[in-house]
Design a protein around this motif. Sequence first.
Motif, PDB file in Angstrom:
ATOM      1  N   GLY A 230       0.824  -1.196   0.000  1.00 29.19           N
ATOM      2  CA  GLY A 230       0.000   0.000   0.000  1.00 29.19           C
ATOM      3  C   GLY A 230       0.862   1.250   0.000  1.00 29.19           C
ATOM      4  O   GLY A 230       1.696   1.443   0.882  1.00 29.19           O
ATOM      5  N   GLY A 231       0.672   2.109  -0.988  1.00 25.26           N
ATOM      6  CA  GLY A 231       1.480   3.316  -1.110  1.00 25.26           C
ATOM      7  C   GLY A 231       2.802   3.111  -1.811  1.00 25.26           C
ATOM      8  O   GLY A 231       3.449   4.081  -2.227  1.00 25.26           O
ATOM      9  N   ARG A 232       3.240   1.879  -1.947  1.00 22.49           N
ATOM     10  CA  ARG A 232       4.512   1.591  -2.622  1.00 22.49           C
ATOM     11  C   ARG A 232       4.319   1.270  -4.100  1.00 22.49           C
ATOM     12  O   ARG A 232       5.206   1.527  -4.912  1.00 22.49           O
ATOM     13  CB  ARG A 232       5.219   0.416  -1.941  1.00 22.49           C
ATOM     14  CG  ARG A 232       5.708   0.737  -0.523  1.00 22.49           C
ATOM     15  CD  ARG A 232       6.462  -0.444   0.039  1.00 22.49           C
ATOM     16  NE  ARG A 232       7.103  -0.120   1.311  1.00 22.49           N
ATOM     17  CZ  ARG A 232       7.920  -0.932   1.963  1.00 22.49           C
ATOM     18  NH1 ARG A 232       8.207  -2.134   1.455  1.00 22.49           N
ATOM     19  NH2 ARG A 232       8.458  -0.563   3.101  1.00 22.49           N
ATOM     20  N   ILE A 233       3.184   0.664  -4.432  1.00 23.97           N
ATOM     21  CA  ILE A 233       2.786   0.476  -5.825  1.00 23.97           C
ATOM     22  C   ILE A 233       1.467   1.222  -5.987  1.00 23.97           C
ATOM     23  O   ILE A 233       0.484   0.902  -5.314  1.00 23.97           O
ATOM     24  CB  ILE A 233       2.608  -1.009  -6.188  1.00 23.97           C
ATOM     25  CG1 ILE A 233       3.913  -1.773  -5.992  1.00 23.97           C
ATOM     26  CG2 ILE A 233       2.100  -1.149  -7.619  1.00 23.97           C
ATOM     27  CD1 ILE A 233       5.018  -1.400  -6.963  1.00 23.97           C
ATOM     28  N   THR A 234       1.453   2.201  -6.875  1.00 19.32           N
ATOM     29  CA  THR A 234       0.293   3.090  -6.985  1.00 19.32           C
ATOM     30  C   THR A 234      -0.264   3.065  -8.410  1.00 19.32           C
ATOM     31  O   THR A 234       0.416   3.495  -9.347  1.00 19.32           O
ATOM     32  CB  THR A 234       0.685   4.533  -6.637  1.00 19.32           C
ATOM     33  OG1 THR A 234       1.303   4.560  -5.349  1.00 19.32           O
ATOM     34  CG2 THR A 234      -0.538   5.436  -6.628  1.00 19.32           C
ATOM     35  N   PRO A 235      -1.496   2.574  -8.606  1.00 15.85           N
ATOM     36  CA  PRO A 235      -2.097   2.610  -9.945  1.00 15.85           C
ATOM     37  C   PRO A 235      -2.595   4.019 -10.268  1.00 15.85           C
ATOM     38  O   PRO A 235      -3.262   4.661  -9.453  1.00 15.85           O
ATOM     39  CB  PRO A 235      -3.272   1.631  -9.836  1.00 15.85           C
ATOM     40  CG  PRO A 235      -3.088   0.911  -8.528  1.00 15.85           C
ATOM     41  CD  PRO A 235      -2.328   1.834  -7.647  1.00 15.85           C
ATOM     42  N   THR A 391      13.738  -0.863  -1.343  1.00 16.81           N
ATOM     43  CA  THR A 391      13.948   0.415  -2.027  1.00 16.81           C
ATOM     44  C   THR A 391      12.648   1.046  -2.507  1.00 16.81           C
ATOM     45  O   THR A 391      12.679   2.130  -3.118  1.00 16.81           O
ATOM     46  CB  THR A 391      14.875   0.239  -3.241  1.00 16.81           C
ATOM     47  OG1 THR A 391      14.268  -0.669  -4.177  1.00 16.81           O
ATOM     48  CG2 THR A 391      16.235  -0.303  -2.814  1.00 16.81           C
ATOM     49  N   LYS A 392      11.520   0.435  -2.244  1.00 13.43           N
ATOM     50  CA  LYS A 392      10.239   0.974  -2.693  1.00 13.43           C
ATOM     51  C   LYS A 392       9.663   1.873  -1.608  1.00 13.43           C
ATOM     52  O   LYS A 392       9.197   1.391  -0.566  1.00 13.43           O
ATOM     53  CB  LYS A 392       9.269  -0.160  -3.044  1.00 13.43           C
ATOM     54  CG  LYS A 392       9.797  -1.098  -4.135  1.00 13.43           C
ATOM     55  CD  LYS A 392      10.065  -0.337  -5.416  1.00 13.43           C
ATOM     56  CE  LYS A 392      10.734  -1.192  -6.474  1.00 13.43           C
ATOM     57  NZ  LYS A 392      12.179  -1.382  -6.254  1.00 13.43           N
ATOM     58  N   ALA A 393       9.713   3.160  -1.866  1.00 15.86           N
ATOM     59  CA  ALA A 393       9.248   4.148  -0.906  1.00 15.86           C
ATOM     60  C   ALA A 393       7.772   4.463  -1.134  1.00 15.86           C
ATOM     61  O   ALA A 393       7.151   3.991  -2.086  1.00 15.86           O
ATOM     62  CB  ALA A 393      10.094   5.412  -1.021  1.00 15.86           C
TER      63      ALA A 393
END
Length: 401
Positions: A230-235, A391-393
Amino acid sequence: MTAIAGAGLAPGAAAEAPRRPAAPAVYDVAVIGAGVFGVWTAWHLAKRGASVAVVDAYGVGHARASSGGESRVIRLSYGGDPIYSPMARESLDAWAEVSARGREPILHLTGVLWFSPATDAYMAKSVDWLAANKVEHRRMDLAGLRAAYPQVVFRDGESGFVETKSGALIAGRGVRAVLADAGLEARLLKAGPPEPDAGGVYAVGPDLRARHLIYACGPWLPKVFPQVLGGRITPTRQEVYHFGAAPGDLRFSAPALPVWADFNGGELVYGMPDLEGQGFKIAFDPHGAVVDPDTQSRQISAEGLARARAYLAQRFPGLAEAPLIHARVCQYENSSNGDFLMDRLPGHDRVWLLGGGSGHGFKHGPAVGRRMATHVLEPATPVEPRFSLATKATRAERAIY
């Protein structure tokens, strides 16, 4: 790992169609998501002898997928990036091979035209990489651009180059062809988070169990793993427009016009010549609004269409009054900086998260799939730091174009 054994015909059944091999009781790997990363991972696993099951909630190349629809750019220029340019070069060769084996083309070698202010550092680094790696290209100053492509309005101070052996991929057809080339089919199944049983394997769905799982479900990844991603991959919502040139006007079709990319001040606008009768394509690369891939509206906005027409009037005036023949709303699946995600799910040694295509991932499917398959079959292979979950912010600071 055990591959599915070949099947023969029963005595006296020579006229019958060959039977499919029986499914194993437990697959070596289940790939969840039949987008470009998922199908190429399955392809590499199958070619290396693993038994593979592929599932997708909506089917291969479906209308809501980031890997569905018509065309995608395949280009090698990445400002000299040491990861993505070599991956794109590897992938171009793999796409060409699958395209050559198919009944219909996947790869169209139109070339890719880049143009920008002549002082742009990203473009200069891209050209330097092409030259250093002996990739065929052609540089052009402003006069050369205007002479070669009179249907495009180039501004004073601009220059460009053409990657002569790159071009476009047909997306939905491509993912279906890759899966078929691997001898695989996808099951229609919505898979949830991993749930290992007492035997150490994972139950994916009814009668489907696997020792390893790869979640390659694109913009649905944060819905399956909200606490982790959640919040790290954003469509984000992205609109694509196809305009129709006048009958007999070939200026906006290949070979008169290649795939093109307008890179100005870190903002990318790109498009395709008319391919397979689909019209001249234009899309804006900056991220749109955050959306839910299941429920977002698939109707284009009046504002987006007006922006596209204004751009045509400035850069492609011959299409300023062209009719919109079709349009599409899809989505990017963005990581914080545009790097891909390829790492284990925390707490699970045999479950992988694969995604973060970030709008530029489709072309890289073959190279991504090879890396992912290697991780599964050779577990000691280290994770590329730039692809790691760590490394995914959650703050968007895009660095990859």
